[in-house]
Design an enzyme around this catalytic site. Structure first.
Site, PDB file in Angstrom:
ATOM      1  N   CYS A   1      53.978  43.604  26.947  1.00 11.81           N
ATOM      2  CA  CYS A   1      55.086  43.394  27.879  1.00 11.81           C
ATOM      3  C   CYS A   1      55.023  42.090  28.645  1.00 11.81           C
ATOM      4  CB  CYS A   1      55.143  44.540  28.881  1.00 11.81           C
ATOM      5  SG  CYS A   1      53.765  44.470  30.062  1.00 11.81           S
TER       6      CYS A   1
ATOM      7  N   HIS B   1      39.204  56.522  54.539  1.00 10.77           N
ATOM      8  CA  HIS B   1      37.956  57.127  54.999  1.00 10.77           C
ATOM      9  C   HIS B   1      38.175  58.154  56.115  1.00 10.77           C
ATOM     10  CE1 HIS B   1      35.379  54.277  52.852  1.00 10.77           C
ATOM     11  NE2 HIS B   1      36.205  53.324  53.214  1.00 10.77           N
TER      12      HIS B   1
ATOM     13  N   CYS C   1      46.889  47.143  28.212  1.00 13.44           N
ATOM     14  CA  CYS C   1      47.143  46.017  27.290  1.00 13.44           C
ATOM     15  C   CYS C   1      47.192  44.693  28.021  1.00 13.44           C
ATOM     16  CB  CYS C   1      48.400  46.254  26.449  1.00 13.44           C
ATOM     17  SG  CYS C   1      49.925  45.593  27.134  1.00 13.44           S
TER      18      CYS C   1
ATOM     19  N   THR D   1      40.854  39.938  51.511  1.00 16.28           N
ATOM     20  CA  THR D   1      40.017  41.136  51.461  1.00 16.28           C
ATOM     21  C   THR D   1      40.844  42.401  51.212  1.00 16.28           C
ATOM     22  OG1 THR D   1      38.512  40.037  52.952  1.00 16.28           O
ATOM     23  CG2 THR D   1      38.286  42.405  52.794  1.00 16.28           C
TER      24      THR D   1
ATOM     25  N   ILE E   1      36.261  42.760  60.418  1.00 13.81           N
ATOM     26  CA  ILE E   1      36.881  44.002  59.939  1.00 13.81           C
ATOM     27  C   ILE E   1      36.413  44.217  58.508  1.00 13.81           C
ATOM     28  CG2 ILE E   1      39.027  45.255  59.603  1.00 13.81           C
ATOM     29  CD1 ILE E   1      38.560  44.441  62.507  1.00 13.81           C
TER      30      ILE E   1
ATOM     31  N   SER F   1      35.219  46.930  55.205  1.00 13.13           N
ATOM     32  CA  SER F   1      36.033  47.650  54.220  1.00 13.13           C
ATOM     33  C   SER F   1      36.775  48.837  54.841  1.00 13.13           C
ATOM     34  CB  SER F   1      35.158  48.133  53.072  1.00 13.13           C
ATOM     35  OG  SER F   1      34.124  48.924  53.586  1.00 13.13           O
TER      36      SER F   1
ATOM     37  N   GLU G   1      50.638  33.216  56.969  1.00  9.69           N
ATOM     38  CA  GLU G   1      49.679  33.536  55.912  1.00  9.69           C
ATOM     39  C   GLU G   1      49.433  32.294  55.062  1.00  9.69           C
ATOM     40  OE1 GLU G   1      47.678  36.004  54.800  1.00  9.69           O
ATOM     41  OE2 GLU G   1      47.268  34.655  53.116  1.00  9.69           O
TER      42      GLU G   1
END
Lengths: 467, 404
Positions: free
Chosen positions: A454, A62, A449, A53, A347, A349, A44
């Site tokens: 935090c 879907h 926030c 993506t 490829i 969505s 990667e």
């Protein structure tokens, strides 16, 4: 278990190298891990899985009701949806079967609904049903005025895309896949039946190659000598609204596609927010993930019509993701047996939904290239930390807090993330390399926030573990 | 289910002050919850002066300690690391902490849940999503509570008091302030402070200027700004701090279905700081995001009296709405009963030169008051002596600002 993010890549000759640890690459790695004797590398370019993506999408599982009947995509979406629903239930990936409504706002859109219902039938999805305005407004009382009708697709669900990708990758790594991050492929060549990938972390060798490089799949494909497709990044900007908006919408509200284009959707998220978007802008720059003032204003204008009260709520986040659109309408999944490669291109969505079926398909294609596959083993099931609002979070589980009080000590208040969850993520199989990676794994500082309360505490925990 | 007399949510200046006053007065069991690990609220990380009193000036952290100690000495139970999650009944809350979940029921509840700055996304600032994008709250905690490095060159968005505090924190962390940027044509702090920043610390102030885009992948590389006249420029920086633009942390109030004021977005309260829900009070910055810690603490002390009266069995008056007309933005409290005597705070959206504030009900003028020049993002005050003339059966009371 091997996850590396720096230093030279190992000199091992892998049996299979998968380029790209998005949802598709991770699904393929997980699938191949069922064959215990294979040496598999998942490489990667970025510092985490699911960073392209796969990260910024509409998070929908879907049914494939609107795919092109007979296409590869239609088949893989249909099969993948079934597989992913089962896998999600087994692995603790949050899914909510909320159903979708394609809302028609004018006569032209209303006229399209019957043909969409018919298309759904041809895609082996028989449950689509037209609704009149009475039932539509009964189902969605906060919908803006002027809707003329809708098509109800009860099988559409919302899912956590991030947990899905991480679950695949984690299970793959636990079953022997080597995950190499920060390894951008710059060159690809083949000698004596072995691929040699030149990466930013040095060379990596493998007998077979799977190109799941998403937005960059065409670039890698050309380096391998093919000219099958061109990826045109299509930017989708999305607004994420405060959790207070969640009560305004019950279904995924999809636009009705017409000749005049496709509108935007309003959808709940499994985290309890509401999404508005995406835009669809064809770009040239594969890194242009910025949002723009015009697009955000346009989205708000469209959102105001669909769900007027949505605009009264605060925006929690703005995303822009790039979809890997090509000149082809279908997926481009192609085996090149002479080169011992499989390209998984175009490829769109639907890739999240189809991911498990794509993995099976690619595995079969690899076998066609001569990869010998021993009988597959069952993988040890995985149980992912729950990030969804529809299921109990650790702070809502007294038995867990009694066992470990760290789950009762909240650090991120907006998202109710405990110190225990942050600790677990930091020591997990694929730990985050940035505070943002920690955010994706836990939701810490992804609330309203955005770190006002935090942020510094989360960073302190992150740096405390990493030194 | 555990019963207490008064449950206070939020151990900031307002919550600690109300708890201290109630405990001193001998009101049974007074318990204060705070989700943070230390009590004190926002002053915990305001490592600068301006707190305490003229006679006893303090830094924020010292002030937070003083209030916490005072509440505990008075006999209030201050519990930290405990989050109030939701309502379990009209006057009961579910909580969670390291000891697990617990439901607390009280005879009165005070919401003192404070406020936050709107972050970049809520302001819809376009661009990429790099690291190095902060609010003042995160910046101050990073630098003053955790000793974290924040970057080397920071742009501060805003030019009000909190923006200058943010600029000071950037400097204290060892980083440079590239510029301060405000959409307004002027600074909104005191002239002394604005001059000191500009001349002594050489921090340029870009007025009439909007941040229109954040740049950079991974880490922020710059912000694109646009002047109202149309010019744009890129300010190279690795950090940007979005300051001010406070909104109330009203989650608990909203979850409880308590009426909110459309102007402040905090709970609507009358002059005794009673909300729309019987037995539930609210005080501090959740009512008006934000006023000073002193104002919040003063409100806590003020509402303690109403809480005591409520505990002795008084009724719960509803009052009539108190609204403002543009260019005024909001007023708090924002309901009024004839018994009210607590002064009001207001905000304006535009600069008003010595405006005349008029209070009317159903066409009847209740009060006229000339005030100092009103500046956006700065406090504007209205006296309360007129409330006794309000008709509790009449229409809404409206405050307008005009020139005589």
């Amino acid at each position: 278990m091997t996850v590396t993010a720096s230093g030279l890549l190992p000199r091992t000759v892998y049996d299979v190298a998968i380029v790209g640890a998005g949802v598709v690459g991770c699904a393929i790695a997980r699938r191949l891990a069922r064959h215990a004797d294979l040496r598999i590398a998942l490489i990667e370019a970025q510092d985490d899985v699911g960073q392209g993506t796969s990260k910024a999408n509409t998070a929908i599982l879907h049914t494939g009701f609107d795919a092109i009947p007979g296409s590869l995509e239609a088949r893989l979406v249909r099969e993948g949806a079934r597989q992913l629903a089962l896998y999600a239930a087994e692995s603790g990936i949050p899914v909510e079967p909320v159903g979708a409504l394609l809302v028609a706002w004018d006569e032209a859109q209303l006229a399209v609904l019957p043909s969409l219902a018919e298309k759904a039938e041809r895609n082996a999805y028989p449950d689509a049903r037209e609704l009149g305005t009475t039932e539509l407004y009964a189902r969605e009382p906060h919908l803006g005025p002027g809707a003329l009708g809708a098509l109800h697709i009860p099988g559409e669900s919302i899912i956590c895309p991030w947990t899905t990708t991480l679950a695949y990758a984690t299970q793959a790594v636990r079953h022997g896949v080597d995950l190499h991050l920060n390894s951008r492929v710059e060159k690809a060549s083949r000698e004596d039946g072995v691929h040699r990938l030149g990466t930013t972390r040095g060379p990596l060798r493998a007998r077979r190659l799977v190109n799941a490089a998403g937005l960059h799949a065409d670039t890698l494909d050309r380096q391998l000598g093919h000219d099958d497709f061109t990826v045109t990044p299509r930017r989708g900007q999305l607004l994420v609204f405060d959790k207070f908006a969640r009560a305004l919408v019950r279904h995924i509200l999809l636009p009705v596609p017409t000749a005049l284009g496709k509108g935007v959707l309003v959808a709940p998220t499994v985290y309890g927010n509401v999404l508005l978007g995406p835009t669809a802008e064809d770009l040239h720059d594969k890194h242009d993930t910025g949002s723009t003032a015009d697009a955000l204003a346009g989205l708000r204008e469209q959102g105001r019509r669909i769900l007027p009260e949505l605009l009264d709520e605060e925006v929690t986040a703005v995303y822009a993701g790039l979809r890997a659109a090509t000149e082809h309408e279908d997926y481009r999944i192609v085996a090149h047996p002479e080169q011992a490669t499989v390209t998984v291109g175009g490829i769109r969505s639907t890739g999240l939904t189809a991911s498990l079926a794509i993995a099976d398909h690619v595995t079969a294609l690899l076998a066609d290239t001569g990869l010998e596959l021993t009988p597959p083993r069952d993988l040890t099931p995985i149980h992912m930390p729950n990030l969804g609002e529809a299921f109990p979070r650790p702070c809502q589980r007294p038995e867990l807090i009694a066992e470990d009080p760290e789950y009762g000590t909240l650090v991120c208040h907006c998202e109710r993330v405990s110190r225990g969850e942050i600790r677990d993520a930091l020591t997990s199989t694929i730990p985050p390399h940035t505070v943002d990676g920690l955010r994706r794994r836990t939701r810490a500082r992804s609330g309203r926030c955005q770190g006002f309360h935090c942020g510094a505490a989360v960073r302190a925990l992150f740096e405390g573990v990493r030194g | 289910m555990r019963d207490v007399d008064v449950l206070v949510v939020g151990a900031g200046p307002a919550g600690l002050a109300v708890a201290a006053r109630l405990a001193v007065a001998g009101v049974g069991h007074v318990e204060v919850l705070d989700r943070e690990l230390r009590a004190g609220g926002v002053p915990r990380h305001c490592a600068h002066g301006g707190f305490g009193t003229w006679l006893n000036p303090l830094t924020g952290p010292a002030y937070a300690r003083l209030l916490t100690t005072a509440a505990a000495r008075a006999g209030a139970v201050v519990r930290t690391g405990v989050t109030a999650l939701d309502w379990a009944g009209p006057l009961s809350l579910t909580t969670v902490g390291p000891d697990g979940p617990e439901t607390l029921r009280a005879r009165a509840i005070v919401l003192a849940t404070g406020a936050r700055e709107r972050p970049r996304a809520a302001r819809l600032v376009p661009g990429t999503r790099p690291a190095g994008v902060l609010t003042t709250g995160e910046l101050q905690q990073a630098v003053h509570l955790h000793g974290q490095r924040i970057g080397s060159r920071a742009v501060v968005v805003g030019a009000e008091d909190v923006s200058y505090a943010a600029a000071d924190t950037v400097t204290a962390s060892g980083a440079d302030v590239v510029a301060m940027v405000t959409e307004l044509p002027y600074s909104q702090t005191t002239p002394v402070r604005a001059q000191a920043a500009r001349l002594r610390h050489r921090v340029p102030l870009l007025t009439d200027t909007t941040v229109v885009e954040l740049l950079g992948h991974g880490r922020l590389s710059g912000v694109r700004v646009r002047h109202s006249a149309g010019r744009t420029a890129v300010l190279p920086c690795d950090t940007v701090v979005f300051t001010g633009d406070f909104v109330p942390d009203h989650e608990l109030a909203r979850r409880g279905g308590i009426d909110l004021d459309p102007g402040t977005r905090g709970p609507a309260v009358d002059g005794a700081l009673r909300t729309s829900r019987t037995g539930v009070f609210a005080a501090g910055s959740v009512l008006h995001a934000v006023e000073s810690a002193a104002t919040a603490a003063e409100e806590g002390t003020h509402t303690a009296r109403a809480v005591r009266e409520w505990l002795t069995g008084t009724t719960w008056p509803t009052g009539v709405p108190l609204t403002v007309a543009p260019p005024l933005r909001w007023i708090a409290p924002n309901r009024v009963t004839p018994a009210d005597h607590h002064p009001y705070v207001l905000r304006t959206t535009t600069l008003l030169n010595r405006p005349l504030l008029r209070v009317t009900q159903d066409g009847r003028v209740l009060h006229r008051q000339r005030t100092w020049t009103a500046v956006p993002n700065r406090t504007l005050r209205l006296a309360a002596g007129w409330a006794s003339a309000v008709d509790p059966e009449g229409g809404p009371v409206e405050v307008t600002a005009g020139h005589p």
